[in-house]
Design a protein around this motif. Structure first.
Motif, PDB file in Angstrom:
ATOM      1  N   VAL A  43     -87.672 -35.547  82.657  1.00 11.55           N
ATOM      2  CA  VAL A  43     -87.518 -34.595  81.560  1.00 11.55           C
ATOM      3  C   VAL A  43     -88.256 -33.278  81.838  1.00 11.55           C
ATOM      4  CG1 VAL A  43     -88.259 -34.169  79.180  1.00 11.55           C
ATOM      5  CG2 VAL A  43     -86.842 -36.136  79.701  1.00 11.55           C
ATOM      6  N   PRO A  44     -89.472 -33.281  82.415  1.00 12.70           N
ATOM      7  CA  PRO A  44     -90.088 -31.990  82.767  1.00 12.70           C
ATOM      8  C   PRO A  44     -89.234 -31.150  83.705  1.00 12.70           C
ATOM      9  CG  PRO A  44     -91.737 -33.725  82.827  1.00 12.70           C
ATOM     10  CD  PRO A  44     -90.403 -34.403  82.641  1.00 12.70           C
ATOM     11  N   LEU A  45     -88.457 -31.809  84.570  1.00 14.47           N
ATOM     12  CA  LEU A  45     -87.536 -31.083  85.436  1.00 14.47           C
ATOM     13  C   LEU A  45     -86.484 -30.354  84.602  1.00 14.47           C
ATOM     14  CD1 LEU A  45     -86.351 -30.518  88.301  1.00 14.47           C
ATOM     15  CD2 LEU A  45     -84.980 -32.576  87.983  1.00 14.47           C
ATOM     16  N   VAL A  46     -85.983 -31.014  83.568  1.00 13.47           N
ATOM     17  CA  VAL A  46     -85.015 -30.369  82.674  1.00 13.47           C
ATOM     18  C   VAL A  46     -85.630 -29.136  82.032  1.00 13.47           C
ATOM     19  CG1 VAL A  46     -83.644 -30.650  80.573  1.00 13.47           C
ATOM     20  CG2 VAL A  46     -83.778 -32.520  82.222  1.00 13.47           C
ATOM     21  N   PHE A  47     -86.871 -29.262  81.559  1.00 14.28           N
ATOM     22  CA  PHE A  47     -87.519 -28.122  80.911  1.00 14.28           C
ATOM     23  C   PHE A  47     -87.696 -26.956  81.872  1.00 14.28           C
ATOM     24  CE2 PHE A  47     -89.710 -31.345  77.935  1.00 14.28           C
ATOM     25  CZ  PHE A  47     -88.609 -31.321  77.087  1.00 14.28           C
ATOM     26  N   SER A  48     -88.054 -27.247  83.123  1.00 16.51           N
ATOM     27  CA  SER A  48     -88.216 -26.163  84.095  1.00 16.51           C
ATOM     28  C   SER A  48     -86.888 -25.457  84.340  1.00 16.51           C
ATOM     29  CB  SER A  48     -88.786 -26.709  85.402  1.00 16.51           C
ATOM     30  OG  SER A  48     -87.836 -27.498  86.099  1.00 16.51           O
ATOM     31  N   LEU A  49     -85.787 -26.207  84.362  1.00 17.99           N
ATOM     32  CA  LEU A  49     -84.465 -25.598  84.544  1.00 17.99           C
ATOM     33  C   LEU A  49     -84.060 -24.780  83.324  1.00 17.99           C
ATOM     34  CD1 LEU A  49     -82.570 -28.591  86.204  1.00 17.99           C
ATOM     35  CD2 LEU A  49     -83.413 -26.518  87.315  1.00 17.99           C
ATOM     36  N   VAL A  50     -84.436 -25.247  82.147  1.00 18.48           N
ATOM     37  CA  VAL A  50     -84.133 -24.508  80.918  1.00 18.48           C
ATOM     38  C   VAL A  50     -84.804 -23.132  80.956  1.00 18.48           C
ATOM     39  CG1 VAL A  50     -84.551 -24.433  78.428  1.00 18.48           C
ATOM     40  CG2 VAL A  50     -83.735 -26.531  79.489  1.00 18.48           C
ATOM     41  N   TYR A  51     -86.083 -23.106  81.374  1.00 14.03           N
ATOM     42  CA  TYR A  51     -86.806 -21.835  81.401  1.00 14.03           C
ATOM     43  C   TYR A  51     -86.293 -20.913  82.491  1.00 14.03           C
ATOM     44  CZ  TYR A  51     -89.899 -24.645  78.531  1.00 14.03           C
ATOM     45  OH  TYR A  51     -90.398 -25.461  77.548  1.00 14.03           O
ATOM     46  N   GLN A  52     -85.786 -21.489  83.592  1.00 16.61           N
ATOM     47  CA  GLN A  52     -85.261 -20.670  84.680  1.00 16.61           C
ATOM     48  C   GLN A  52     -83.878 -20.111  84.365  1.00 16.61           C
ATOM     49  OE1 GLN A  52     -85.376 -22.863  88.411  1.00 16.61           O
ATOM     50  NE2 GLN A  52     -87.366 -23.743  87.885  1.00 16.61           N
ATOM     51  N   SER A  53     -83.044 -20.933  83.721  1.00 18.07           N
ATOM     52  CA  SER A  53     -81.641 -20.556  83.541  1.00 18.07           C
ATOM     53  C   SER A  53     -81.305 -20.054  82.150  1.00 18.07           C
ATOM     54  CB  SER A  53     -80.745 -21.764  83.848  1.00 18.07           C
ATOM     55  OG  SER A  53     -80.957 -22.794  82.883  1.00 18.07           O
ATOM     56  N   GLY A  54     -82.132 -20.395  81.156  1.00 15.60           N
ATOM     57  CA  GLY A  54     -81.827 -20.009  79.779  1.00 15.60           C
ATOM     58  C   GLY A  54     -80.755 -20.861  79.133  1.00 15.60           C
ATOM     59  N   ARG A  55     -80.364 -21.975  79.773  1.00  9.08           N
ATOM     60  CA  ARG A  55     -79.331 -22.855  79.220  1.00  9.08           C
ATOM     61  C   ARG A  55     -79.907 -23.746  78.130  1.00  9.08           C
ATOM     62  NH1 ARG A  55     -74.718 -24.631  83.070  1.00  9.08           N
ATOM     63  NH2 ARG A  55     -74.489 -22.816  84.396  1.00  9.08           N
ATOM     64  N   PRO A  56     -79.041 -24.239  77.228  1.00  5.71           N
ATOM     65  CA  PRO A  56     -79.510 -25.126  76.155  1.00  5.71           C
ATOM     66  C   PRO A  56     -80.105 -26.406  76.718  1.00  5.71           C
ATOM     67  CG  PRO A  56     -77.276 -24.332  75.712  1.00  5.71           C
ATOM     68  CD  PRO A  56     -77.607 -23.944  77.121  1.00  5.71           C
ATOM     69  N   ALA A  57     -81.271 -26.788  76.215  1.00 11.73           N
ATOM     70  CA  ALA A  57     -81.996 -27.934  76.771  1.00 11.73           C
ATOM     71  C   ALA A  57     -81.239 -29.240  76.577  1.00 11.73           C
ATOM     72  CB  ALA A  57     -83.385 -28.028  76.127  1.00 11.73           C
ATOM     73  N   VAL A  58     -80.672 -29.457  75.394  1.00  4.60           N
ATOM     74  CA  VAL A  58     -79.999 -30.723  75.103  1.00  4.60           C
ATOM     75  C   VAL A  58     -78.766 -30.892  75.980  1.00  4.60           C
ATOM     76  CG1 VAL A  58     -78.784 -32.054  73.325  1.00  4.60           C
ATOM     77  CG2 VAL A  58     -80.897 -30.841  72.760  1.00  4.60           C
ATOM     78  N   ALA A  59     -78.016 -29.801  76.187  1.00  2.86           N
ATOM     79  CA  ALA A  59     -76.811 -29.873  77.015  1.00  2.86           C
ATOM     80  C   ALA A  59     -77.139 -30.185  78.470  1.00  2.86           C
ATOM     81  CB  ALA A  59     -76.036 -28.554  76.929  1.00  2.86           C
ATOM     82  N   LEU A  60     -78.346 -29.837  78.920  1.00  2.00           N
ATOM     83  CA  LEU A  60     -78.769 -30.187  80.276  1.00  2.00           C
ATOM     84  C   LEU A  60     -79.351 -31.595  80.334  1.00  2.00           C
ATOM     85  CD1 LEU A  60     -80.474 -26.934  81.639  1.00  2.00           C
ATOM     86  CD2 LEU A  60     -78.204 -27.821  82.170  1.00  2.00           C
ATOM     87  N   ALA A  61     -80.027 -32.004  79.268  1.00  3.57           N
ATOM     88  CA  ALA A  61     -80.719 -33.293  79.286  1.00  3.57           C
ATOM     89  C   ALA A  61     -79.770 -34.478  79.155  1.00  3.57           C
ATOM     90  CB  ALA A  61     -81.755 -33.344  78.165  1.00  3.57           C
ATOM     91  N   ILE A  62     -78.746 -34.354  78.335  1.00  3.44           N
ATOM     92  CA  ILE A  62     -77.862 -35.492  78.055  1.00  3.44           C
ATOM     93  C   ILE A  62     -77.201 -36.040  79.321  1.00  3.44           C
ATOM     94  CG2 ILE A  62     -75.638 -36.073  77.001  1.00  3.44           C
ATOM     95  CD1 ILE A  62     -77.974 -36.479  75.133  1.00  3.44           C
ATOM     96  N   PRO A  63     -76.680 -35.204  80.238  1.00  2.00           N
ATOM     97  CA  PRO A  63     -76.106 -35.779  81.473  1.00  2.00           C
ATOM     98  C   PRO A  63     -77.138 -36.567  82.279  1.00  2.00           C
ATOM     99  CG  PRO A  63     -75.385 -33.520  81.203  1.00  2.00           C
ATOM    100  CD  PRO A  63     -76.444 -33.753  80.169  1.00  2.00           C
ATOM    101  N   LEU A  64     -78.358 -36.051  82.365  1.00  2.00           N
ATOM    102  CA  LEU A  64     -79.420 -36.744  83.089  1.00  2.00           C
ATOM    103  C   LEU A  64     -79.725 -38.095  82.454  1.00  2.00           C
ATOM    104  CD1 LEU A  64     -81.897 -36.253  85.244  1.00  2.00           C
ATOM    105  CD2 LEU A  64     -83.183 -35.942  83.135  1.00  2.00           C
ATOM    106  N   LEU A  65     -79.891 -38.104  81.126  1.00  2.31           N
ATOM    107  CA  LEU A  65     -80.274 -39.334  80.427  1.00  2.31           C
ATOM    108  C   LEU A  65     -79.118 -40.325  80.358  1.00  2.31           C
ATOM    109  CD1 LEU A  65     -82.467 -37.753  77.614  1.00  2.31           C
ATOM    110  CD2 LEU A  65     -83.190 -38.805  79.762  1.00  2.31           C
ATOM    111  N   ALA A  66     -77.879 -39.827  80.376  1.00  5.62           N
ATOM    112  CA  ALA A  66     -76.736 -40.745  80.438  1.00  5.62           C
ATOM    113  C   ALA A  66     -76.757 -41.526  81.751  1.00  5.62           C
ATOM    114  CB  ALA A  66     -75.420 -39.970  80.317  1.00  5.62           C
ATOM    115  N   GLY A  67     -77.097 -40.844  82.850  1.00  3.45           N
ATOM    116  CA  GLY A  67     -77.208 -41.534  84.135  1.00  3.45           C
ATOM    117  C   GLY A  67     -78.303 -42.577  84.136  1.00  3.45           C
TER     118      GLY A  67
END
Length: 454
Positions: free
Chosen positions: A139-163
């Motif tokens: 999850v910290p990896l998701v947060f770092s990507l959110v801050y770098q890209s400006g993308r919505p956090a939930v939309a990035l996290a759900i694919p990761l957590l589904a896996g």
């Protein structure tokens, strides 16, 4: 043993009907103890097993022996595999191999396909990592990507957590599917192979496709969860990370394939059988990981083993759940109600795989824990596997899909996701709960499709 409870005569019902009532009451008691009383699951299972034994009229002197046998039989075949898997996963996490896998996949797919990269990351890293470890690590990896890209956090996290979730529910050597394999006497390698076939299309739907609908959900990640990543120089190489993390999969798949090759040499056949044993596979994988991710990178064996202590401490509650489920299962077998349930369930106009999935879903909704739901459902439908002739590996996957359904307020994963991402209850249901439900529904659909072709 047949159902001989005097309570059946007292209430004027047939022994078969009373057996089903007794099972319903004991599972209801289990639900009440865990969901409302917050009783530790092992204690709740033992109390429910005692209640079931008394309701079913088992001789008093046989009840403790039955409970002991159930705990010993199930744990005896699993404890080494599950513990080795925990230590292996901890080593993958602490060495930075999981983080290296994630950063590499994100780099390969680029920012435009970041959800696809995170989907693969969650699935690949989820094979060796237990769910909670993978969640906290990635999850910290998701947060770092959110801050770098400006993308919505939930939309990035759900694919990761589904896996992560799919690997946790479908694939050995995770505790729940491993325990289900033991309960149904399924083949570990075949279950892993079928699980991969079911997991991939399910993951595509519940991961990147579903995430496209979540871009408008606003989240406020808690500051304490924004750190935790290793520096680039501390990470192992890409090949080392992938090869070591996926080694149990390669070994199990190779050993299973070799068992299908006909041979008349007894010594060779004995060697193949030995190498195909999941305990041997996990021992080899751990030994290789200690070298490739530890000793070869200048780390000492004592420092590597310090993480093993944490891993075994973390896995202890899951082992206790497995032990308790074994106690209840054995009471159902020794009382005779298990065979009766198999006959009754087999007569219902519902496919056996759907029935197993439905039982696991109902228990999951009541109890919250996917592991408890899967193991409890297995104890109820186990005789159906024998009487229906269904492939036990497919039943493992069907129950695994049901055990992931409808995660809500009684599931710790629900609250972890909500608090990490600072979501409202409404948005947590809209994202997390719906993702888990999609995994459960489409997991069953693809299991049923697979059953047609094998």
């Amino acid at each position: 043993m047949s159902i001989t409870s005097p309570l059946a005569a007292l209430f004027g019902v047939t022994p078969a009907l009373w057996g089903m009532v007794a099972v319903g009451l004991s599972v209801g008691l289990l639900t009440l103890l865990i969901a409302w009383g917050k009783v530790q699951p092992l204690l709740a299972f033992v109390v429910a097993a005692l209640a079931a034994a008394l309701l079913l009229g088992m001789p008093l002197e046989t009840i403790p022996k039955s409970i002991d046998k159930g705990i010993g039989d199930l744990l005896g075949s699993l404890i080494v595999i599950v513990c080795l898997g925990a230590v292996f996963g901890k080593l993958i996490a602490d060495s930075g191999a999981a983080q290296r896998i994630a950063s590499y996949l994100i780099g390969v797919f680029g920012s435009a396909r970041m959800p696809v990269a995170l989907t693969l990351t969650g699935f690949v890293a989820g094979i060796p990592l237990y769910y909670n470890v993978g969640f906290v690590l990635l999850v910290p990896l998701v947060f770092s990507l959110v801050y770098q890209s400006g993308r919505p956090a939930v939309a990035l996290a759900i694919p990761l957590l589904a896996g992560l979730s799919i690997a946790h529910g479908f694939l050995p050597p995770h505790p729940s599917p491993t325990a289900l394999v033991a309960q149904f006497h399924a083949d570990m390698g075949r279950t892993l192979f079928y699980g991969m076939i079911v997991a991939v299309p399910t993951l595509i739907i519940a991961g990147p496709i579903f995430a496209m609908t979540l871009k408008r959900i606003h989240s406020e990640p808690a500051p304490m969860f924004r750190a935790g990543l290793l520096e680039e120089a501390q990470l192992p190489g890409v090949f080392n990370s992938f090869a070591t993390a996926l080694l149990p999969v390669w070994l199990l798949a190779s050993a299973t394939a070799l068992t299908l090759v006909p041979t008349s040499d007894p010594a060779l056949k004995s060697l193949i059988t030995f190498m195909a044993n999941p305990m041997i596979v996990m021992l080899i994988a751990l030994a290789v990981a200690l070298v490739t991710l530890g000793l070869a990178r200048g780390k000492s064996l004592p420092s590597l083993m310090s993480g093993a202590q944490d891993a075994l401490r973390d896995i202890a509650p899951i082992l206790l759940v497995i032990a308790g489920a074994g106690a209840l299962k054995q009471v159902l077998v020794d009382s005779g109600v298990s065979g009766e349930l198999g006959r009754q369930l087999g007569g219902l106009p519902v496919p056996p795989l759907v029935l197993g999935w439905l039982v696991a879903t109902l228990i999951r909704i009541c109890l919250g824990s996917a592991t408890v739901a899967g193991l409890t459902a297995a104890g109820i439908v186990a005789p159906l596997v024998q009487s229906s002739g269904i492939d036990p590996s497919l039943m493992v996957l069907a129950i695994g899909a049901g055990s992931l359904m409808c995660s809500h307020v009684n599931d710790s994963g629900f609250w972890m996701f909500k608090e990490y991402f600072g979501l409202s209850l409404k948005d947590t249901f809209r994202s997390w709960t719906l993702m888990e439900t999609l995994v459960g529904v489409f997991g069953l659909i693809f299991v049923l499709l697979l059953s047609i072709f094998i």
